[in-house]
Design a protein around this motif. Sequence first.
Motif, PDB file in Angstrom:
ATOM      1  N   ARG B 258       3.543   1.515  -3.718  1.00 35.95           N
ATOM      2  CA  ARG B 258       4.470   2.231  -2.870  1.00 35.95           C
ATOM      3  C   ARG B 258       5.781   1.468  -2.674  1.00 35.95           C
ATOM      4  N   ARG B 259       6.907   2.178  -2.856  1.00 35.06           N
ATOM      5  CA  ARG B 259       8.224   1.562  -2.633  1.00 35.06           C
ATOM      6  C   ARG B 259       8.376   1.171  -1.165  1.00 35.06           C
ATOM      7  N   GLY B 260       9.005   0.038  -0.929  1.00 35.05           N
ATOM      8  CA  GLY B 260       9.271  -0.385   0.445  1.00 35.05           C
ATOM      9  C   GLY B 260       8.086  -1.058   1.118  1.00 35.05           C
ATOM     10  N   SER B 261       7.034  -1.368   0.327  1.00 31.82           N
ATOM     11  CA  SER B 261       5.827  -1.930   0.948  1.00 31.82           C
ATOM     12  C   SER B 261       6.120  -3.261   1.640  1.00 31.82           C
ATOM     13  N   ASP B 262       7.050  -4.039   1.111  1.00 34.04           N
ATOM     14  CA  ASP B 262       7.375  -5.326   1.737  1.00 34.04           C
ATOM     15  C   ASP B 262       7.901  -5.132   3.162  1.00 34.04           C
ATOM     16  N   LEU B 263       8.719  -4.093   3.341  1.00 34.03           N
ATOM     17  CA  LEU B 263       9.268  -3.830   4.679  1.00 34.03           C
ATOM     18  C   LEU B 263       8.163  -3.438   5.653  1.00 34.03           C
ATOM     19  N   VAL B 264       7.283  -2.551   5.199  1.00 29.68           N
ATOM     20  CA  VAL B 264       6.203  -2.073   6.070  1.00 29.68           C
ATOM     21  C   VAL B 264       5.278  -3.235   6.450  1.00 29.68           C
ATOM     22  N   GLU B 265       5.012  -4.108   5.459  1.00 34.49           N
ATOM     23  CA  GLU B 265       4.085  -5.224   5.700  1.00 34.49           C
ATOM     24  C   GLU B 265       4.770  -6.420   6.359  1.00 34.49           C
ATOM     25  N   ARG B 266       6.055  -6.235   6.707  1.00 34.90           N
ATOM     26  CA  ARG B 266       6.822  -7.299   7.399  1.00 34.90           C
ATOM     27  C   ARG B 266       6.892  -8.580   6.579  1.00 34.90           C
ATOM     28  N   LYS B 267       6.897  -8.432   5.247  1.00 29.93           N
ATOM     29  CA  LYS B 267       7.035  -9.593   4.371  1.00 29.93           C
ATOM     30  C   LYS B 267       8.449 -10.141   4.499  1.00 29.93           C
TER      31      LYS B 267
END
Lengths: 354, 354
Positions: B258-267
Motif C-alpha cells: 500500500r502506498r503511504g504505508s510509512d506515513l500510516v506506520e509513523r516510520k
Amino acid sequence: MASDVTEERVLRAVRERRALVNEAIDADFPMAEPRRLYEASRYLLEAGGKRLRPTVTLLVAEALGGVSAGATRTPAGVDYRTFPRVDDGTVDVMAAAVAIEVIQSFTLIHDDIMDDDDLRRGVPSVHKEYDVSTAILAGDTLYSKAFEILSRAGADAPEGLEAVRVLATTCTHICEGQSLDIEFEHRSSVGVEEYLEMVEHKTAVLYGAAAAIPAVLLGADEDVVDALYGFGIEAGTAFQIHDDVLDLTVPSEDLGKRRGSDLVERKATLITVHARQQGVDVDGLVDAERVEGVSEAEIDDAVSELERAGSIEFAREKARELAANSKARLETLPDTEARSLLVDIADYLVTRGY
Amino acid sequence: MASDVTEERVLRAVRERRALVNEAIDADFPMAEPRRLYEASRYLLEAGGKRLRPTVTLLVAEALGGVSAGATRTPAGVDYRTFPRVDDGTVDVMAAAVAIEVIQSFTLIHDDIMDDDDLRRGVPSVHKEYDVSTAILAGDTLYSKAFEILSRAGADAPEGLEAVRVLATTCTHICEGQSLDIEFEHRSSVGVEEYLEMVEHKTAVLYGAAAAIPAVLLGADEDVVDALYGFGIEAGTAFQIHDDVLDLTVPSEDLGKRRGSDLVERKATLITVHARQQGVDVDGLVDAERVEGVSEAEIDDAVSELERAGSIEFAREKARELAANSKARLETLPDTEARSLLVDIADYLVTRGY
C-alpha cells in the motif's frame, strides 16, 4: 546412577569455569548502542544458567590440549584465549565456548515467543519483559554475534572456517527441530523414533557442537571430532529426556517455570509419546488452557497416571542408556582429569535434580 | 539523472544474472524436511525480487577477476562457481551472492512481523501466509543457511573466514538499525544524521557486504575492499532514501504494497525528518491507524504538503548526492564493462520508478 560425589565434582567443575565464561561473555558481547536492544540481548545471559555447554567446550579442549585443569591446576590458571593447537599455533577456545552459550540464549528467546512462555530461568521471558519485536531482534542479534565471536576464535587456524560451518549447520538443525516440535503439538500420534529425531535436532546438536567445535579448532583428527559430536548428541538427547521428566516431577520454584507446562502446552515428550502408545488419554490429563490455570493436584494425578503406564520409567531408562553410550564415545580422548569430568557430566545430565 | 538507456542496460544486466542467481538459490538452498519450514523459508525468495544485491556481488567479482561478462560474453558463459582469485586458486562467488540474497530475505520476514506488514513483493507476508512462529523460524533458518552457504564459498581461501566475519558484522548492524527504526516511531524528533545512521545500519550495510565480500574472497587489497564497502554503504543509503520517496509517489499496485504505508506506520523517513524541521505536523498528515484505512486522496494531500515543505526534493537531492559519491569509490576498480554497470546501478538506485 551418579553418586553425590560425582554431582559435587561436576558442580564444582562447572562453577569454576562459569566465572571465567561469564567474564568472557562480558568481554566478547559487551553492552552497546542501541541500549535497549543490547540490554534485551544480554538479559537472559545475565539471568543465570549453569553454563553446562561452554563447560563441555572447555573440558574437551583441556582433554585434547594436555592443558588440563583439575588435579594439578585450576581453570583460572589455564589460558583458554591462546590455547595450544594439536600441531602448531593457538586458538581462542573461550570464544568458542561463548559462541555456544550465545546461540543457546538466542534459541531460548525465540522459543519462548513461539511457545508464549512467560518465565525463563526464574525471570520473565524476554518478550514479556520487553515486547515481541524486541525479543525477535534480540535473538537475531545474539545469532550474528555468535558467528562474529566464533569467527575470531580460530582466526589464524585453517579450521576456523570449518568451525563456523559446524555452528551454522547446528543452527539449521535447531530450527528444523523446533519446527518439528511445534508440528508435534498438533499431531495425535508421534513415534518414539520421530520424537528422538526431533530432540536430536532441537536440543542435542548444540551439545554436539559444544563438544566438536573445540576439537575442530584445535586440529584434532576427524574421527575424534566425530566421536565428540556423537558424545554431544547422545548426552544432549539424554539431557532433554531427563528435562522432560523434571518438568513433571520438580516443584515449580526449583524449575524456574511452572511444573507440568509441557502437558498444558501439549508438547510431545518421550513420556507422552510412550503413554499414548500404552493407551493413556494424554490430552485429557490436564484441563487447563494456560499454565497459570493448572493446579498442583491436577499435575500430581497426571504424573500418577503416567507412572502407572510405565512412561516415566521408560523415559528415565532411555536417558540412562543414551548417557552410557555417550560416555563410551569419550574413550577416543586421552585419559585426563578433563575426560573424567566429561564422563561425570554425562552422568549428571540424567541424574540432576533440576 | 540516469537516462532510459542506462536503466535498460541495468535491467538487462540484472535480468541476465537473475536467472543464474535463481538457479543457484535452488541448488544451495533446496527444499528439505520439515516441508512447511522450508516452504516458508523459500516463500519470499520464490515470490520474486530483482536480485540487485547479488548482481552487485557478481559484478564486483567480474570487475576484479578480469572475467567480465558484457561486451564479449554473457554472464551465462562465466563460471561464478570456480571464479579465479587475484593470486591463486578459485572461490565460489555465486555462493556469496546467494548468501547475501538469503540474508535479505531473512530480514524482510522478521521486519514484516515487527511492523505487522501484510504484503511483501505483491504477496502476503510470511507471517500472514503461515503464522508468526513459522515466520520467526523461517527467518532463523535463512540466517543459518546463509552462513552455511557462505562458509562453503571460500572453503580453500584463507579469506573465507574474513568473509564470514563481514557477513556476521553486517547482520549485527542490520539488527541495530532495525532497533533504531522502531525506536524512531516513538520519538517526535529525529535528526537528519541520526536518520542516516539508522539507514546505514538497517539497509546500506547489506549493499556494503554485497560489494565487499566478493573482494575479500578473491583476495583483493584492503583498500579495494574498503572502497567497495563504502560504495555499498552510500549506494545503499541512496537506495533507501529513494525507496522512501517511492513509498509516497508510486501507485500501490506497482509498489507491491500500500502506498503511504510509512506515513500510516509513523516510520521516520528522511522526508518526514526534514518536514518536521520545517514545522509540518507530520503526525497529522494521515488519520488512519492501518494502511487499509487510508484513502488515495488523503495520501495525495499529504504528499502535496510534503512537497510544499521541500521535503521530497530534499530527500531526492540527498539520494543523488550519495549516489554520486558512491560512483566515485568505484574508481578503485579496473576499468571494465562490469565497473561501468556498477556505476549505472548507482544511478538506477536513485532514479528507478519502483
